[in-house]
Design an enzyme around this catalytic site. Structure first.
Site, mmCIF file in Angstrom:
data_model
loop_
_atom_site.group_PDB
_atom_site.id
_atom_site.type_symbol
_atom_site.label_atom_id
_atom_site.label_comp_id
_atom_site.label_asym_id
_atom_site.label_seq_id
_atom_site.Cartn_x
_atom_site.Cartn_y
_atom_site.Cartn_z
ATOM 1 N N CYS A 87 14.549 74.715 42.017
ATOM 2 C CA CYS A 87 13.674 73.719 41.406
ATOM 3 C C CYS A 87 12.210 74.171 41.477
ATOM 4 O O CYS A 87 11.806 75.050 40.727
ATOM 5 C CB CYS A 87 13.891 72.356 42.061
ATOM 6 S SG CYS A 87 13.205 70.972 41.124
ATOM 7 N N HIS A 196 19.875 71.598 42.500
ATOM 8 C CA HIS A 196 19.727 71.764 43.944
ATOM 9 C C HIS A 196 21.061 72.038 44.632
ATOM 10 O O HIS A 196 21.731 71.093 45.092
ATOM 11 C CB HIS A 196 19.109 70.506 44.546
ATOM 12 C CG HIS A 196 17.657 70.319 44.257
ATOM 13 N ND1 HIS A 196 16.680 70.595 45.178
ATOM 14 C CD2 HIS A 196 17.019 69.887 43.141
ATOM 15 C CE1 HIS A 196 15.485 70.327 44.647
ATOM 16 N NE2 HIS A 196 15.669 69.900 43.410
ATOM 17 N N GLU A 198 21.604 73.035 47.567
ATOM 18 C CA GLU A 198 21.566 72.639 48.978
ATOM 19 C C GLU A 198 22.019 71.189 49.172
ATOM 20 O O GLU A 198 22.355 70.787 50.287
ATOM 21 C CB GLU A 198 20.167 72.853 49.564
ATOM 22 C CG GLU A 198 19.116 71.831 49.197
ATOM 23 C CD GLU A 198 18.459 72.046 47.853
ATOM 24 O OE1 GLU A 198 17.390 71.454 47.605
ATOM 25 O OE2 GLU A 198 19.008 72.820 47.017
#
Length: 235
Positions: A87, A196, A198
């Site tokens: 991002c 994302h 994660e």
């Protein structure tokens, strides 16, 4: 060997702790790095996390791309170190010219937050080799300036060279040209994407799946791919 993956914190970083947690879940040691340092602390890979570095002033990622540590990141990338930009980190990579093109405000002018389907276009990078080309995955997305742009000449070149790592599937959430959600450099060690990964590494905290709510872990192979790539080089 213990693989050490650095996560850089910039003023305004939002997802640095999440990235550190994902690294730990994947089986590596996360190492906190500071944007003002000129030392990567001997890490084996680097993650530039999401957030709003420097308040997104000027252009998202533009000021962070000039931070002292980015000199070390660029040098390390040139030597083949795996670098992942997520991002805001993707925005830094294009601003630092480690990846081509640019990122602008979403075409609908609104912040978007959704669990986003992606198609894996390149499964031969340090961060994607545990996927298969054409695989569809679901990764959380949240951005206001995620529209990928480049000249027609640049777009044709990156398409021809296989540098598109991911495309948006089902819906294009921000107007990115040719549905581009992520890129790789020619060496395959630098990867950037707007969604994302994660946030999709731990059951109970990821996207919903047909198996159960919040059970999606499609982001985990990003991190295990890098760990395996590093271990292979070290062997």
């Amino acid at each position: 060997m213990t693989v050490r993956i650095g996560v850089v914190t910039f003023p305004g970083s939002l997802d640095d702790r999440d990235a550190q947690r994902a690294v730990r879940i994947a089986g590596a040691e996360p190492v906190a790095l500071w944007h003002g340092a000129h030392d990567l602390d001997g890490v084996d890979a680097v993650i530039l996390p999401g957030g709003f570095s420097y308040g997104d002033y000027l252009r998202s990622g533009a000021i962070a791309a000039l931070s002292p540590i980015m000199t070390e990141v660029k040098d390390a990338a040139a030597k083949g170190m795996p670098i992942l930009g997520i991002c805001n980190g993707f925005q830094m990579l294009v601003e630092a010219h480690l990846l081509p093109g640019g990122l602008i405000r979403n075409d609908h002018q609104h912040f978007v937050r959704r669990d986003q389907k992606l198609t894996v276009e390149n499964a031969d990078t340090a961060w994607t080799h545990e996927f298969t080309r054409g695989q569809e995955i679901v990764i959380p997305l949240k951005n206001a300036e995620g529209g990928y742009i480049a000249s027609d000449e640049t777009l044709d070149r990156i398409e021809g060279e296989g540098l598109v790592a991911f495309r948006y599937a089902g819906v294009n959430p921000n107007g990115s040209l040719r549905d581009i959600a992520g890129l790789t450099n020619p060496g395959g060690n630098v990867v950037g994407l707007m969604p994302h990964p994660e946030h999709a590494t731990e059951p109970g905290f990821g996207p919903d799946t047909s198996a159960a709510m919040r059970s999606g872990v499609d982001g985990l192979p990003f991190f295990t791919s890098a760990i395996a790539a590093i271990a292979r080089v070290a062997a």
